[in-house]
Scaffold this motif. Structure first.
Motif, PDB file in Angstrom:
ATOM      1  N   GLU A 167       0.932  -1.575  -0.552  1.00 19.23           N
ATOM      2  CA  GLU A 167       0.001   0.126  -0.243  1.00 19.23           C
ATOM      3  C   GLU A 167       0.530   1.659   0.043  1.00 19.23           C
ATOM      4  O   GLU A 167       2.250   1.335   0.006  1.00 19.23           O
ATOM      5  CB  GLU A 167      -0.773   0.190   1.397  1.00 19.23           C
ATOM      6  CG  GLU A 167      -1.474  -1.508   1.251  1.00 19.23           C
ATOM      7  CD  GLU A 167      -3.043  -1.661   0.229  1.00 19.23           C
ATOM      8  OE1 GLU A 167      -3.101  -0.329  -0.282  1.00 19.23           O
ATOM      9  OE2 GLU A 167      -3.328  -2.332  -0.238  1.00 19.23           O
ATOM     10  N   ASP A 168       0.079   2.357  -0.726  1.00 18.83           N
ATOM     11  CA  ASP A 168       0.929   3.480  -0.513  1.00 18.83           C
ATOM     12  C   ASP A 168       1.402   4.516   0.684  1.00 18.83           C
ATOM     13  O   ASP A 168       2.343   4.999   1.292  1.00 18.83           O
ATOM     14  CB  ASP A 168       0.471   5.205  -1.528  1.00 18.83           C
ATOM     15  CG  ASP A 168      -0.085   4.593  -2.318  1.00 18.83           C
ATOM     16  OD1 ASP A 168       0.921   3.945  -2.841  1.00 18.83           O
ATOM     17  OD2 ASP A 168      -0.952   4.765  -3.276  1.00 18.83           O
ATOM     18  N   ASP A 169       0.704   3.623   1.618  1.00 14.67           N
ATOM     19  CA  ASP A 169       0.846   3.862   3.034  1.00 14.67           C
ATOM     20  C   ASP A 169       2.092   3.449   3.420  1.00 14.67           C
ATOM     21  O   ASP A 169       2.575   3.912   3.981  1.00 14.67           O
ATOM     22  CB  ASP A 169      -0.207   4.130   4.251  1.00 14.67           C
ATOM     23  CG  ASP A 169      -1.742   5.001   4.088  1.00 14.67           C
ATOM     24  OD1 ASP A 169      -0.801   5.594   3.125  1.00 14.67           O
ATOM     25  OD2 ASP A 169      -2.334   4.150   4.305  1.00 14.67           O
ATOM     26  N   ASP A 170       2.449   1.702   3.249  1.00 13.57           N
ATOM     27  CA  ASP A 170       3.439   1.502   3.849  1.00 13.57           C
ATOM     28  C   ASP A 170       5.026   1.855   3.450  1.00 13.57           C
ATOM     29  O   ASP A 170       6.542   2.078   3.521  1.00 13.57           O
ATOM     30  CB  ASP A 170       3.341  -0.283   3.060  1.00 13.57           C
ATOM     31  CG  ASP A 170       1.873  -0.589   3.876  1.00 13.57           C
ATOM     32  OD1 ASP A 170       1.779  -0.515   4.936  1.00 13.57           O
ATOM     33  OD2 ASP A 170       2.274  -2.006   3.096  1.00 13.57           O
ATOM     34  N   LEU A 171       5.382   2.095   1.932  1.00 15.30           N
ATOM     35  CA  LEU A 171       5.604   3.099   1.371  1.00 15.30           C
ATOM     36  C   LEU A 171       6.306   4.103   1.760  1.00 15.30           C
ATOM     37  O   LEU A 171       7.323   4.968   2.149  1.00 15.30           O
ATOM     38  CB  LEU A 171       5.960   3.079  -0.261  1.00 15.30           C
ATOM     39  CG  LEU A 171       5.550   2.080  -1.257  1.00 15.30           C
ATOM     40  CD1 LEU A 171       5.390   2.283  -2.870  1.00 15.30           C
ATOM     41  CD2 LEU A 171       6.189   1.056  -1.406  1.00 15.30           C
ATOM     42  N   GLY A 172       5.340   5.146   2.226  1.00 18.91           N
ATOM     43  CA  GLY A 172       5.289   6.577   2.752  1.00 18.91           C
ATOM     44  C   GLY A 172       6.235   6.430   4.449  1.00 18.91           C
ATOM     45  O   GLY A 172       6.702   6.582   4.876  1.00 18.91           O
ATOM     46  N   ASP A 173       5.858   5.144   4.801  1.00 17.27           N
ATOM     47  CA  ASP A 173       6.152   4.849   6.573  1.00 17.27           C
ATOM     48  C   ASP A 173       7.586   4.516   5.933  1.00 17.27           C
ATOM     49  O   ASP A 173       8.366   5.268   6.975  1.00 17.27           O
ATOM     50  CB  ASP A 173       5.277   3.712   7.400  1.00 17.27           C
ATOM     51  CG  ASP A 173       3.712   4.327   7.781  1.00 17.27           C
ATOM     52  OD1 ASP A 173       3.873   5.454   7.481  1.00 17.27           O
ATOM     53  OD2 ASP A 173       2.698   3.120   7.616  1.00 17.27           O
ATOM     54  N   ILE A 174       7.805   2.974   4.887  1.00 18.55           N
ATOM     55  CA  ILE A 174       9.068   3.627   4.857  1.00 18.55           C
ATOM     56  C   ILE A 174      10.149   4.435   4.656  1.00 18.55           C
ATOM     57  O   ILE A 174      11.090   5.037   4.496  1.00 18.55           O
ATOM     58  CB  ILE A 174       9.623   1.799   4.307  1.00 18.55           C
ATOM     59  CG1 ILE A 174       8.543   1.219   4.567  1.00 18.55           C
ATOM     60  CG2 ILE A 174      10.933   2.068   4.174  1.00 18.55           C
ATOM     61  CD1 ILE A 174       8.530   0.130   3.529  1.00 18.55           C
ATOM     62  N   GLY A 175       9.530   5.250   3.810  1.00 22.63           N
ATOM     63  CA  GLY A 175      10.249   6.910   3.196  1.00 22.63           C
ATOM     64  C   GLY A 175      10.131   7.005   4.443  1.00 22.63           C
ATOM     65  O   GLY A 175      11.464   8.074   4.697  1.00 22.63           O
ATOM     66  N   HIS A 176       9.491   7.556   5.307  1.00 21.49           N
ATOM     67  CA  HIS A 176       9.587   8.865   6.671  1.00 21.49           C
ATOM     68  C   HIS A 176      10.473   8.257   7.209  1.00 21.49           C
ATOM     69  O   HIS A 176      10.769   8.632   7.613  1.00 21.49           O
ATOM     70  CB  HIS A 176       7.706   8.760   6.504  1.00 21.49           C
ATOM     71  CG  HIS A 176       7.654   9.600   8.195  1.00 21.49           C
ATOM     72  ND1 HIS A 176       8.093  10.900   7.686  1.00 21.49           N
ATOM     73  CD2 HIS A 176       7.684   9.805   9.591  1.00 21.49           C
ATOM     74  CE1 HIS A 176       8.184  11.166   9.310  1.00 21.49           C
ATOM     75  NE2 HIS A 176       7.986  10.297  10.447  1.00 21.49           N
ATOM     76  N   ALA A 177      10.453   6.778   7.870  1.00 23.52           N
ATOM     77  CA  ALA A 177      12.109   6.054   8.437  1.00 23.52           C
ATOM     78  C   ALA A 177      12.949   6.561   8.214  1.00 23.52           C
ATOM     79  O   ALA A 177      13.980   6.968   8.595  1.00 23.52           O
ATOM     80  CB  ALA A 177      11.435   4.663   8.724  1.00 23.52           C
ATOM     81  N   ALA A 178      12.954   6.454   6.970  1.00 25.89           N
ATOM     82  CA  ALA A 178      14.151   6.806   6.222  1.00 25.89           C
ATOM     83  C   ALA A 178      14.707   7.914   6.087  1.00 25.89           C
ATOM     84  O   ALA A 178      16.093   8.545   6.698  1.00 25.89           O
ATOM     85  CB  ALA A 178      14.495   6.894   4.271  1.00 25.89           C
ATOM     86  N   TYR A 179      14.079   9.177   6.142  1.00 23.99           N
ATOM     87  CA  TYR A 179      13.809  10.341   6.412  1.00 23.99           C
ATOM     88  C   TYR A 179      14.177  10.949   8.195  1.00 23.99           C
ATOM     89  O   TYR A 179      15.120  11.810   7.614  1.00 23.99           O
ATOM     90  CB  TYR A 179      13.271  11.221   5.774  1.00 23.99           C
ATOM     91  CG  TYR A 179      13.211  12.664   5.484  1.00 23.99           C
ATOM     92  CD1 TYR A 179      13.624  13.323   4.627  1.00 23.99           C
ATOM     93  CD2 TYR A 179      12.075  13.175   7.051  1.00 23.99           C
ATOM     94  CE1 TYR A 179      13.971  14.768   5.217  1.00 23.99           C
ATOM     95  CE2 TYR A 179      12.332  14.920   7.118  1.00 23.99           C
ATOM     96  CZ  TYR A 179      13.429  15.741   5.813  1.00 23.99           C
ATOM     97  OH  TYR A 179      13.503  16.707   6.375  1.00 23.99           O
ATOM     98  N   GLY A 180      13.666  10.604   9.074  1.00 23.53           N
ATOM     99  CA  GLY A 180      13.772  10.184  10.240  1.00 23.53           C
ATOM    100  C   GLY A 180      15.522   9.911  10.283  1.00 23.53           C
ATOM    101  O   GLY A 180      15.956  10.282  11.175  1.00 23.53           O
TER     102      GLY A 180
END
Length: 153
Positions: free
Chosen positions: A39-52
């Motif tokens: 899901e897009d939310d999963d990709l967003g969560d992983i991307g957000h974790a990488a950004y953090g």
């Protein structure tokens, strides 16, 4: 073997592998489903974790750099070989931090791009299949999977 048989066998093999994987969260295929969905939310969560991680590492990965460099200079000035070694370790650490920062930025940027482009790709493919239309008289909907491979030859 027909295309449908090959396709079903390939989907079943992939489903078996995915269902055997240890899941730690995110989207997983429904029991008995042969499709894997992210899901897009999963990709967003992983991307957000990488950004953090990128933001935390930017400052946290460098906090001991100045003190290590000072200690290395002082030890080297006093004639200790450990000073040169500490200086080398510090340079290696800085290189590794920069590499990890680049990797985090790449992951975050790539997942953001993937999230944005996946929907556009899916919409384009759907539109192309609707343009081709039904393949049998009286048939409704898009092109069946068995017909798709014939369209790319």
């Amino acid at each position: 073997m027909s295309f449908e048989d090959e396709w079903a066998a390939a989907k079943a093999a992939v489903a078996m592998r995915l269902n055997q994987a240890d899941s730690t969260g995110g989207s997983t295929p429904a029991k008995g489903s042969a499709d894997y969905v992210v899901e897009d939310d999963d990709l967003g969560d992983i991307g957000h974790a990488a950004y953090g991680l990128f933001n935390g590492l930017q400052s946290g990965g460098k906090h001991a750099g100045a003190a290590s460099e000072t200690a290395a200079g002082s030890l080297k000035g006093d004639g200790f070989d450990a000073g040169a070694a500490l200086g080398e370790v510090n340079k290696t650490w800085e290189t590794q931090v920069k590499t990890l920062l680049q990797a985090c930025a790449h992951i975050s940027n790539h997942l953001n791009y993937t999230k944005k482009s996946a929907k556009a790709d899916d919409d384009w493919i759907g539109a192309q299949l609707r343009i081709i239309g039904p393949v049998a008289p009286g048939a409704e909907g898009a092109v069946p999977a068995s017909r798709i491979s014939q369209l790319f030859r």
